[in-house]
Design an enzyme around this catalytic site. Structure first.
Site, short mmCIF file in Angstrom:
data_model
loop_
_atom_site.label_atom_id
_atom_site.label_comp_id
_atom_site.label_asym_id
_atom_site.label_seq_id
_atom_site.Cartn_x
_atom_site.Cartn_y
_atom_site.Cartn_z
N ASP A 17 0.94 -1.15 -0.20
CA ASP A 17 -0.10 -0.03 -0.12
C ASP A 17 0.85 1.26 0.00
O ASP A 17 0.58 2.37 0.24
CB ASP A 17 -1.04 0.10 1.10
CG ASP A 17 -0.21 -0.57 2.30
OD1 ASP A 17 0.86 -0.30 2.57
OD2 ASP A 17 -1.09 -1.04 3.35
N LYS A 72 -3.73 3.99 -1.54
CA LYS A 72 -4.35 4.97 -2.08
C LYS A 72 -3.44 5.83 -3.12
O LYS A 72 -2.07 6.02 -2.77
CB LYS A 72 -4.43 6.21 -0.98
CG LYS A 72 -5.83 5.86 0.07
CD LYS A 72 -6.03 6.99 1.11
CE LYS A 72 -6.66 6.22 2.13
NZ LYS A 72 -6.27 7.18 3.40
#
Ligand code: SAH
Length: 421
Positions: free
Chosen positions: A208, A230
């Site tokens: 991530d 993200k």
């Protein structure tokens, strides 16, 4: 410079004569025995280690000076090492070997012999079966230093030691597995050795983009990277889907490394991922990491405990609002250091709540953004001004917020010139 011509020898079952029985000779003898040679040693005195080998019948020790004829009788030597520490004897051995057309390695002076030993090391673990030999440059200690560095890099996974031949064919039959690897707070070299090694062997890395992401650029080409973090304009992959990716890839026989920032089990949902894998019968292990909760304050010169200041610290997430932080602070010692993760957005409410709960307004605060990266930035303030100062500085996640008197250690270090301002 004319390069050497390297070959390796199969000495199994062959007679090798070692002249000399000091520490250098002992190292050679041990390597020769490990390679299966029949070793005769000629020397008036021997190290304890060589004596023990002789007593155990591992080698044959002739307890006297070298004599011409030792090379050819009773059985002819196939190779000879001379390491007596005396140039005249070494030369004598080398001359006789030359006359008999037997390869001679002269330990004392490689320039005087036609054969010599590189600095040799044997790989362990995943590097099993690999041997490293470094030669050249006329500086044996330089070769040894390079050999050692290569061995370390092989063990840590910095060098590609994974078996390639045979693995493609067997992938379908392999059972997959998952390792939840803590990548540490951000610097590439703050991951554990075990974590780094597993990363190098992964078929698939699920990341991530928090933690040691610089390492992702250095993975072998065959490694597949799945980014579940993200990215600007995109939502992160939800947790249930990450769980499913791990299980799906492992069921296909892949070795999956779930690379996580800091430690997998500190506010990282690693426990959920582990349970999910286990519930689906997937072998799963955790590799702890250096948590940002402790390491990011350290990056700013702040110890989370300090003798005479406080003996405890509390780590809390402000992600779901300040209540969790306030509850944690209430049940902690009044002087406990508070370490807030994901605390930037709700800092105003959190700070106000802490003051209302009895923490002094002037309690020192440090906001450390992107610790251990070249974007690291530290803002120091006090509890009553923390939210305003954070806003004014434009403080952003990822950041660790430290609240407590330990923050003053940073100022002391700065005064001593031990920290960059
Ligand atoms: N498991 C991780 C924490 C994950 S929660 C660990 O043990 O470190 C994510 C939060 O960790 C971020 O919002 C931030 O508060 C903190 N964090 C992680 N890495 C950081 C870093 N390099 N600098 C500052 N904060 C960091």
């Amino acid at each position: 410079m004319t390069p050497d011509y390297p070959v390796t020898l199969d000495v199994r079952g062959r007679r090798v004569l070692v002249v000399g029985a000091g520490p250098v000779a002992e190292r050679r003898v041990r390597m020769l025995r490990a390679s299966g040679a029949c070793v005769d040693v000629v020397a008036p005195r021997a190290t304890d280690g060589l004596r023990a080998l002789a007593d155990a019948g591992e080698i044959c020790w002739k307890r006297r000076e070298f004599e011409p004829g030792d090379l050819t009788g009773p059985t002819r030597a196939w190779l000879v090492h001379t390491a007596t520490g005396r140039a005249d004897i070494d030369d004598l051995v080398a001359r006789e070997a030359q006359a008999e057309a037997i390869w001679c390695v002269q330990a004392g002076d490689s320039s005087r012999s036609a054969a010599w030993m590189p600095a040799v090391g044997v790989g362990r673990g995943d590097a099993d079966g690999l041997q490293v030999a470094v030669t050249g440059g006329g500086d044996p200690r330089r070769s040894v230093a390079l050999r050692d560095a290569i061995l370390v890099a092989m063990e840590t996974g910095d060098l590609p030691v994974t078996r390639i031949r045979g693995t493609e064919a067997t992938r379908a039959e392999r059972t997959g597995r998952v390792a939840l690897v803590g990548g540490g707070p951000g610097a590439d070299d703050l991951i554990t050795v075990r974590g780094r090694r597993l990363l190098a062997h992964a078929d698939v890395v699920v990341t991530d983009r928090l933690g040691a992401t610089g390492l992702l650029d250095r993975l072998p080409q065959r490694t597949r990277i799945i980014d579940v973090g993200k990215t600007p304009g995109h939502h992160p992959v939800p947790q249930w889907e990450i769980n499913e990716i791990l299980v799906r890839e492992a069921k296909e026989g892949q070795f999956v490394v779930r690379l996580k920032g800091g430690d997998p089990f500190v506010l990282g949902r690693g426990g959920e991922e582990m349970l999910h894998c286990a519930a689906h019968g997937i072998p799963v292990e955790v590799v702890p990491g250096v948590t940002s909760a402790v390491a990011v304050p350290a990056a700013a010169g702040i110890p989370v405990t300090q003798r005479g200041v406080t003996a405890s610290f509390v780590v809390a997430s402000a992600h779901d609002g300040p209540e969790h932080v306030l509850a944690a602070a209430r049940s902690a010692a009044p002087d406990a250091t508070l370490v807030l993760l994901m605390g930037i957005t709700r800092l105003a409410e959190t700070a106000a709540g802490l003051i209302a709960g009895g923490r002094a307004r002037h309690t020192p605060v440090a906001i450390v953004e992107s610790g251990w990266t070249d974007r690291q930035r530290v803002t120091t303030t006090t509890l009553d001004r923390a939210a305003d100062d954070a806003r004014a500085a434009g403080a952003r996640n990822p950041a660790v917020i430290v609240i407590g008197d330990v923050v003053t250690v940073r100022h002391e270090l700065q005064a001593l010139g031990a920290l960059a301002p």
